[in-house]
Design a protein around this motif. Structure first.
Motif, short mmCIF file in Angstrom:
data_model
loop_
_atom_site.label_atom_id
_atom_site.label_comp_id
_atom_site.label_asym_id
_atom_site.label_seq_id
_atom_site.Cartn_x
_atom_site.Cartn_y
_atom_site.Cartn_z
N PHE A 126 -23.97 -35.20 -48.58
CA PHE A 126 -24.15 -33.77 -48.83
C PHE A 126 -25.38 -33.19 -48.13
O PHE A 126 -25.51 -31.97 -48.01
N THR A 127 -26.29 -34.05 -47.69
CA THR A 127 -27.60 -33.56 -47.24
C THR A 127 -27.97 -33.98 -45.82
O THR A 127 -29.11 -33.75 -45.40
N THR A 128 -27.04 -34.55 -45.08
CA THR A 128 -27.38 -35.07 -43.75
C THR A 128 -27.75 -33.98 -42.75
O THR A 128 -28.40 -34.25 -41.74
N ARG A 129 -27.35 -32.75 -43.00
CA ARG A 129 -27.65 -31.66 -42.07
C ARG A 129 -29.05 -31.06 -42.31
O ARG A 129 -29.49 -30.21 -41.54
N TYR A 130 -29.70 -31.48 -43.38
CA TYR A 130 -31.04 -31.00 -43.65
C TYR A 130 -32.07 -31.98 -43.08
O TYR A 130 -31.76 -33.12 -42.74
N LYS A 131 -33.31 -31.53 -43.02
CA LYS A 131 -34.41 -32.39 -42.61
C LYS A 131 -35.13 -32.89 -43.86
O LYS A 131 -35.19 -32.18 -44.88
N PRO A 132 -35.68 -34.10 -43.84
CA PRO A 132 -36.41 -34.60 -45.01
C PRO A 132 -37.53 -33.64 -45.41
O PRO A 132 -38.32 -33.21 -44.57
N GLY A 133 -37.55 -33.28 -46.68
CA GLY A 133 -38.59 -32.39 -47.17
C GLY A 133 -38.37 -30.92 -46.85
O GLY A 133 -39.22 -30.09 -47.21
#
Length: 222
Positions: A126-133
């Motif tokens: 669900f979150t692979t398109r975001y950057k960490p943090g």
């Protein structure tokens, strides 16, 4: 990607989720709570926000015992993807697919506004398109969004990198500022904020669109 959206009496975000998923390329089917099977080939089950069964007893408690939730649990237990948003998150805790409970907001009032979230992990479908943090802007609309769990569960969620999103300015009293969590296999996500309400520039917010696009990416290569 074939997505099934569960619909209960009182669901009011089901069509919003359908729009967001279709925009991301999904084939969407709406599934009524009295049905006992999911459409063949379902990849993702989305449990939308709203006030299922009027939030009587506990939020999500009646919906969790609807006929379709047996199929929901079977889908999750065989490794299917599940997304529970707001009331959907409450339903996922009531079914036992996610640990913990959503309690009354610490301020004892309904909250409806945009909040800043921090992406706590990018290691999920669900979150692979975001950057960490990364900080993202996502609306909330809930009265019972105060996530709580026992100390052992909270420790395990942190140690296993299963906290998906946190609030930068905790609006509801949630333990560890939790806004969303993942299952052990990372294929079930429950979150209180509404990414479907931030999935189109026309809405003034588009950060939620990346969540739905990430799912499309994942299932296209599954």
């Amino acid at each position: 990607m074939k997505a099934a959206i569960l619909v209960f009496p009182g669901s009011n975000c089901d069509r919003d989720v359908a729009v967001a998923l279709r925009k991301a390329g999904a084939e969407v089917t709406m599934v009524w709570h009295k049905d006992d099977t999911l459409p063949d080939g379902t990849d993702l089950v989305a449990v939308p926000g709203g006030f299922s069964f009027g939030d009587y007893l506990r939020c999500g408690a009646i919906a969790a015992n609807a006929p379709i939730c047996k199929a929901l649990k079977a889908h999750a237990n065989r490794g299917g993807y599940v997304l529970g948003i707001c009331n959907g998150f409450q339903i996922l805790t009531e079914t036992g697919l996610l640990p913990g409970v959503l309690m009354r907001n610490s301020g004892i009032s309904f909250l409806c506004r945009t909040e800043t979230l921090k992406v706590a992990t990018t290691d999920s479908p669900f979150t692979t398109r975001y950057k960490p943090g990364q900080q993202i802007e996502i609306p909330i609309a809930h009265h019972d969004g105060n996530y709580q769990a026992d100390a052992e569960t909270l420790t395990r969620l942190g140690a296993e990198d299963r906290i998906a999103f946190t609030y930068t300015d905790n609006p509801n009293g949630s333990a560890h500022d939790i806004a969303g969590i993942l299952s052990e296999n990372r294929r079930v996500l429950g979150l209180m904020p509404h990414p479907e309400r931030a999935a189109d520039p026309a809405l003034g917010l588009n950060d939620g669109a990346l969540l739905f696009a990430a799912l499309t990416d994942q299932l296209a290569h599954a």
